[in-house]
Design a protein around this motif. Sequence first.
Motif, short mmCIF file in Angstrom:
data_model
loop_
_atom_site.label_atom_id
_atom_site.label_comp_id
_atom_site.label_asym_id
_atom_site.label_seq_id
_atom_site.Cartn_x
_atom_site.Cartn_y
_atom_site.Cartn_z
N PHE A 80 0.83 -1.18 0.00
CA PHE A 80 0.00 0.00 0.00
C PHE A 80 0.88 1.24 0.00
N LYS A 81 0.42 2.26 -0.69
CA LYS A 81 1.13 3.53 -0.73
C LYS A 81 0.22 4.61 -0.19
N SER A 82 0.82 5.59 0.41
CA SER A 82 0.04 6.75 0.86
C SER A 82 0.89 7.99 0.67
N ARG A 83 0.24 9.13 0.64
CA ARG A 83 0.93 10.40 0.49
C ARG A 83 0.26 11.40 1.43
N PHE A 84 1.08 12.07 2.19
CA PHE A 84 0.58 13.11 3.09
C PHE A 84 0.45 14.39 2.29
N VAL A 85 -0.76 14.88 2.15
CA VAL A 85 -1.04 16.09 1.39
C VAL A 85 -1.53 17.16 2.34
N VAL A 86 -0.93 18.33 2.23
CA VAL A 86 -1.29 19.45 3.10
C VAL A 86 -2.54 20.13 2.55
N CYS A 87 -3.37 20.61 3.43
CA CYS A 87 -4.59 21.34 3.03
C CYS A 87 -4.23 22.79 2.77
N GLY A 88 -3.68 23.04 1.57
CA GLY A 88 -3.22 24.38 1.23
C GLY A 88 -4.32 25.39 1.04
N TYR A 89 -5.55 24.92 0.94
CA TYR A 89 -6.66 25.87 0.75
C TYR A 89 -6.83 26.81 1.93
N SER A 90 -6.25 26.46 3.07
CA SER A 90 -6.37 27.34 4.23
C SER A 90 -5.18 28.30 4.36
N GLN A 91 -4.22 28.22 3.43
CA GLN A 91 -3.08 29.13 3.46
C GLN A 91 -3.51 30.54 3.08
N ARG A 92 -2.84 31.52 3.68
CA ARG A 92 -3.13 32.92 3.41
C ARG A 92 -1.91 33.60 2.82
N GLN A 93 -2.10 34.25 1.67
CA GLN A 93 -0.98 34.92 1.02
C GLN A 93 -0.45 36.04 1.91
N GLY A 94 0.87 36.12 1.97
CA GLY A 94 1.52 37.13 2.81
C GLY A 94 1.76 36.64 4.22
N ILE A 95 1.08 35.56 4.63
CA ILE A 95 1.28 35.00 5.96
C ILE A 95 1.93 33.63 5.85
N ASP A 96 1.29 32.72 5.10
CA ASP A 96 1.80 31.36 4.95
C ASP A 96 2.68 31.19 3.71
N TYR A 97 2.55 32.08 2.75
CA TYR A 97 3.38 32.04 1.55
C TYR A 97 3.38 33.43 0.91
N ASP A 98 4.42 33.69 0.14
CA ASP A 98 4.51 34.98 -0.55
C ASP A 98 4.15 34.83 -2.03
N ARG A 99 4.80 33.88 -2.69
CA ARG A 99 4.57 33.68 -4.12
C ARG A 99 4.27 32.21 -4.39
N ALA A 100 3.41 31.97 -5.38
CA ALA A 100 3.03 30.60 -5.70
C ALA A 100 3.22 30.28 -7.19
N PHE A 101 3.61 31.26 -7.99
CA PHE A 101 3.68 31.04 -9.44
C PHE A 101 4.88 30.18 -9.82
N SER A 102 4.66 29.24 -10.72
CA SER A 102 5.75 28.51 -11.37
C SER A 102 5.34 28.24 -12.80
N SER A 103 6.30 28.36 -13.70
CA SER A 103 5.97 28.16 -15.11
C SER A 103 6.22 26.71 -15.51
N THR A 104 5.65 26.32 -16.65
CA THR A 104 5.88 25.00 -17.21
C THR A 104 6.24 25.17 -18.68
N LEU A 105 6.82 24.15 -19.24
CA LEU A 105 7.24 24.17 -20.63
C LEU A 105 6.04 24.43 -21.54
N ARG A 106 6.18 25.39 -22.42
CA ARG A 106 5.11 25.70 -23.37
C ARG A 106 4.99 24.59 -24.41
N ALA A 107 3.79 24.41 -24.92
CA ALA A 107 3.56 23.38 -25.94
C ALA A 107 4.39 23.65 -27.18
N THR A 108 4.52 24.92 -27.55
CA THR A 108 5.33 25.25 -28.74
C THR A 108 6.80 24.93 -28.51
N SER A 109 7.28 25.14 -27.29
CA SER A 109 8.68 24.80 -26.97
C SER A 109 8.89 23.29 -27.01
#
Length: 172
Positions: A1-30
């Motif tokens: 059996f496998k399990s993964r501990f996932v944090v309930c990030g929906y309760s995070q508040r910007q500026g308190i629990d995190y500052d930035r959340a943006f990350s880019s991914t490879l574009r389809a054209t690239s």
Amino acid sequence: FKSRFVVCGYSQRQGIDYDRAFSSTLRATSFRTLLAIAAGKKLRLMQIDVSNAFTQAYMDDVDMFVEPAKGFEEWETINGKRVSKLLYLKRALYGTKQASRLWQNTLREHLETDGFVSSKADPCLYHKRTNDGEIIVGVYVDDLLMASSHDEILDEFRQLTLDKFNITFFNA
């Protein structure tokens, strides 16, 4: 059996629990361009999947505490109330809003330390020239697609990445 501990990030508040959340991914054209270059130059392709990528990135300067999963709580009594002890996060976990950005920063530092240069057109496309040839790496979250003119360059990159991260690789 496998399990993964996932944090309930929906309760995070910007500026308190995190500052930035943006990350880019490879574009389809690239991605299509990388494949076209590989086909045109007859480059060898290899794909790497980084296992549990987000957990391989350390948390930034924000202190974050989470409640343990049900069944794993440790209890203490404070002012006559029984409360669950909190867990201090040292690494990014799935569910936190900043996990993807932290992983992308960790991987970028790894690639730049190895001499890769990020494309100005797409920050998830990296290139490196050596005396033996060249290697192009496209990053889509936790998947890396590499194209190189020589097998030795791919093997060296794979070993360097394996030394740093837990990976699975596939030859194309």
